[in-house]
Write an enzyme that holds these catalytic residues in place. Structure first.
Site, PDB file in Angstrom:
ATOM      1  N   GLY A   1       0.817  -1.221   0.000  1.00  0.00           N
ATOM      2  CA  GLY A   1       0.000   0.000   0.000  1.00  0.00           C
ATOM      3  C   GLY A   1       0.842   1.259   0.000  1.00  0.00           C
ATOM      4  O   GLY A   1       0.506   2.257  -0.645  1.00  0.00           O
ATOM      5  N   CYS A   2       1.947   1.210   0.702  1.00  0.00           N
ATOM      6  CA  CYS A   2       2.844   2.368   0.786  1.00  0.00           C
ATOM      7  C   CYS A   2       3.549   2.607  -0.541  1.00  0.00           C
ATOM      8  O   CYS A   2       3.738   3.746  -0.962  1.00  0.00           O
ATOM      9  CB  CYS A   2       3.876   2.156   1.893  1.00  0.00           C
ATOM     10  SG  CYS A   2       3.152   1.820   3.514  1.00  0.00           S
TER      11      CYS A   2
END
Length: 189
Positions: A77-78
């Site tokens: 996600g990052c």
């Protein structure tokens, strides 16, 4: 002499018994998460290497800074959404008065530098490491994520104006991708 030693032991024993039966008043200060209007803590982070300390109060003094934190460098996600959104929106945010954009993670400075290089952050987003989590602990925005190594940062973003939190967006579950994204930043004039 024998009677004196026994007397001392009895008196000491009586004192301990009496002291332990008394209520002891202690003061407990619970940390509260950072909120709008709070000053940035004077904590050192690291950029590129352990030799390059960066004090968060000093880099936010007299400026408008967008700071966002992620649970871990190179995580899906990052890497796919959070950091790329800030890189893509850096020029727009800077044209609206933001002096710097800062990404923080509980990682070592070499990992943050490598992650930044992979995403071409140079000149757009400063990649700052919080290896011991001291900054995140000072904000009380940490979380325990055993699959990522234990203590990590919750996912959040904030606008800092002259070292004071102007706007704060903490993901409701601490890790999601909704309110802390680059396109959700609200700048005040």
């Amino acid at each position: 002499m024998f009677f004196t030693a026994v007397s001392i032991i009895r008196n000491a024993s009586a004192f301990v018994k009496q002291a332990s039966s008394r209520a002891v008043h202690t003061t407990f200060f619970a940390m509260a998460p950072v909120k709008v209007g709070d000053k940035m803590p004077a904590v050192d982070l690291f950029e590129d290497s352990p030799a390059n300390k960066v004090n968060i109060c000093e880099i936010t003094a007299g400026k408008k800074v967008v700071l966002f934190a992620v649970p871990g460098a190179f995580t899906p996600g990052c890497s796919k959404t959070h950091l790329p959104g800030y890189v893509q929106n850096a020029d727009k945010l800077k044209s609206e008065g933001v002096s710097e954009i800062v990404c923080v993670s509980v990682n070592d400075p070499y990992v943050m530098a490598a992650w930044g290089a992979q995403h071409n952050t140079k000149g757009k987003v400063r990649m700052l490491a919080d290896p011991s989590g001291n900054f995140i602990k000072a904000l009380d925005l940490g979380t325990n994520l055993p699959p990522l190594g234990g203590f990590r940062s919750k996912r959040f973003s904030m606008v800092i104006s002259d070292s004071t939190v102007e706007d704060l967006n903490v993901e409701p579950d601490g890790t999601g991708l909704s309110c802390s994204l680059a396109d959700k930043i609200k700048l005040k004039n």
